[in-house]
Scaffold this motif. Structure first.
Motif, PDB file in Angstrom:
ATOM      1  N   GLU A  42      21.153  21.971  13.590  1.00  0.00           N
ATOM      2  CA  GLU A  42      20.066  20.375  14.091  1.00  0.00           C
ATOM      3  C   GLU A  42      19.976  19.772  13.023  1.00  0.00           C
ATOM      4  O   GLU A  42      20.117  18.566  13.870  1.00  0.00           O
ATOM      5  CB  GLU A  42      18.131  21.405  15.162  1.00  0.00           C
ATOM      6  N   LYS A  43      19.314  20.171  11.969  1.00  0.00           N
ATOM      7  CA  LYS A  43      19.027  19.862  11.066  1.00  0.00           C
ATOM      8  C   LYS A  43      20.320  19.178  10.203  1.00  0.00           C
ATOM      9  O   LYS A  43      19.725  18.304   9.689  1.00  0.00           O
ATOM     10  CB  LYS A  43      17.615  19.787  10.645  1.00  0.00           C
ATOM     11  N   GLY A  44      20.869  19.972  10.191  1.00  0.00           N
ATOM     12  CA  GLY A  44      21.529  19.666   8.812  1.00  0.00           C
ATOM     13  C   GLY A  44      21.770  20.667   7.444  1.00  0.00           C
ATOM     14  O   GLY A  44      21.484  21.205   6.388  1.00  0.00           O
ATOM     15  N   THR A  45      20.012  20.883   7.141  1.00  0.00           N
ATOM     16  CA  THR A  45      19.675  21.392   6.766  1.00  0.00           C
ATOM     17  C   THR A  45      18.055  22.812   6.694  1.00  0.00           C
ATOM     18  O   THR A  45      17.768  22.306   7.657  1.00  0.00           O
ATOM     19  CB  THR A  45      18.827  20.732   5.213  1.00  0.00           C
ATOM     20  N   THR A  46      17.637  23.662   6.255  1.00  0.00           N
ATOM     21  CA  THR A  46      16.549  24.272   5.871  1.00  0.00           C
ATOM     22  C   THR A  46      15.411  23.896   5.500  1.00  0.00           C
ATOM     23  O   THR A  46      14.133  24.267   5.508  1.00  0.00           O
ATOM     24  CB  THR A  46      17.061  26.268   6.047  1.00  0.00           C
ATOM     25  N   GLU A  47      15.778  22.607   4.683  1.00  0.00           N
ATOM     26  CA  GLU A  47      14.598  22.278   3.581  1.00  0.00           C
ATOM     27  C   GLU A  47      14.136  21.224   3.910  1.00  0.00           C
ATOM     28  O   GLU A  47      14.444  20.262   4.944  1.00  0.00           O
ATOM     29  CB  GLU A  47      15.610  21.740   2.366  1.00  0.00           C
ATOM     30  N   ALA A  49      10.010  18.945   5.440  1.00  0.00           N
ATOM     31  CA  ALA A  49       8.817  19.108   6.637  1.00  0.00           C
ATOM     32  C   ALA A  49       9.507  19.314   7.872  1.00  0.00           C
ATOM     33  O   ALA A  49       9.576  19.766   8.485  1.00  0.00           O
ATOM     34  CB  ALA A  49       7.728  17.675   6.215  1.00  0.00           C
ATOM     35  N   ALA A  50      10.312  17.920   8.071  1.00  0.00           N
ATOM     36  CA  ALA A  50      10.761  18.384   9.892  1.00  0.00           C
ATOM     37  C   ALA A  50      11.799  19.453  10.118  1.00  0.00           C
ATOM     38  O   ALA A  50      11.551  20.337  11.227  1.00  0.00           O
ATOM     39  CB  ALA A  50      11.966  17.593   9.602  1.00  0.00           C
ATOM     40  N   ALA A  51      13.076  19.894   8.933  1.00  0.00           N
ATOM     41  CA  ALA A  51      13.644  21.370   8.490  1.00  0.00           C
ATOM     42  C   ALA A  51      12.494  22.549   9.255  1.00  0.00           C
ATOM     43  O   ALA A  51      12.435  22.753   9.770  1.00  0.00           O
ATOM     44  CB  ALA A  51      14.177  21.482   8.672  1.00  0.00           C
ATOM     45  N   TYR A  55      11.822  24.998  11.974  1.00  0.00           N
ATOM     46  CA  TYR A  55      12.292  26.797  12.473  1.00  0.00           C
ATOM     47  C   TYR A  55      11.405  26.646  12.699  1.00  0.00           C
ATOM     48  O   TYR A  55      11.536  27.735  13.073  1.00  0.00           O
ATOM     49  CB  TYR A  55      12.548  26.764  10.590  1.00  0.00           C
ATOM     50  N   ARG A  56       9.614  26.636  12.470  1.00  0.00           N
ATOM     51  CA  ARG A  56       8.843  26.968  12.988  1.00  0.00           C
ATOM     52  C   ARG A  56       8.458  27.648  14.789  1.00  0.00           C
ATOM     53  O   ARG A  56       7.816  28.310  14.907  1.00  0.00           O
ATOM     54  CB  ARG A  56       7.480  26.423  12.688  1.00  0.00           C
TER      55      ARG A  56
END
Length: 128
Positions: A42-47, A49-51, A55-56
């Motif tokens: 969805e975000k293209g990253t896991t890094e 604040a938004a990602a 994740y949470r």
């Protein structure tokens, strides 16, 4: 399965009805992997604040049951669009309470277990 229950302040709306009662189970490794994969997609990253928040919420979507909503309908997208910050915090707190409850069920380790025999008198005969 051990769960923890609670009530949302504002609830989650689905099909024109608000739902308030929820329960949570302990997140497991499979939940973490699925939420990380979904966040990456969805975000293209896991890094960032938004990602991190995505994740949470993804974890919570996998461990929360909301009374009156089919389990398949409780998705990350539903929670992102319907869950208030306060209700997110309530669910997250219930997960923490469940972890604490489960930790308390663990038997003490041998190193910290109380001795089963009383201590011997260690005073020397000369000290009397």
């Amino acid at each position: 399965m051990v769960t923890e229950q609670g009530s949302l302040l504002y609830g989650v709306e689905l099909d024109g009805k608000r739902h308030f009662t929820f329960s949570v189970r302990l997140p497991v490794v499979g939940d973490t992997i699925a939420a990380l994969e979904e966040t990456q997609d969805e975000k293209g990253t896991t890094e960032g604040a938004a990602a991190g928040l995505h994740y949470r919420v993804g974890i919570l979507a996998r461990v929360v049951t909301i009374e009156g909503i089919d389990a398949e309908s409780v998705t990350t997208e539903l929670l992102l669009n319907q869950l208030s910050d306060d209700d997110f915090d309530l669910i997250d707190a219930q997960v923490s309470a469940l972890k604490k409850k489960l930790t308390a069920l663990r038997p003490p380790s041998p190193d910290t277990a109380a001795s089963s025999s009383p201590s011997e008198n260690t005073a020397s005969p000369d000290s009397k």
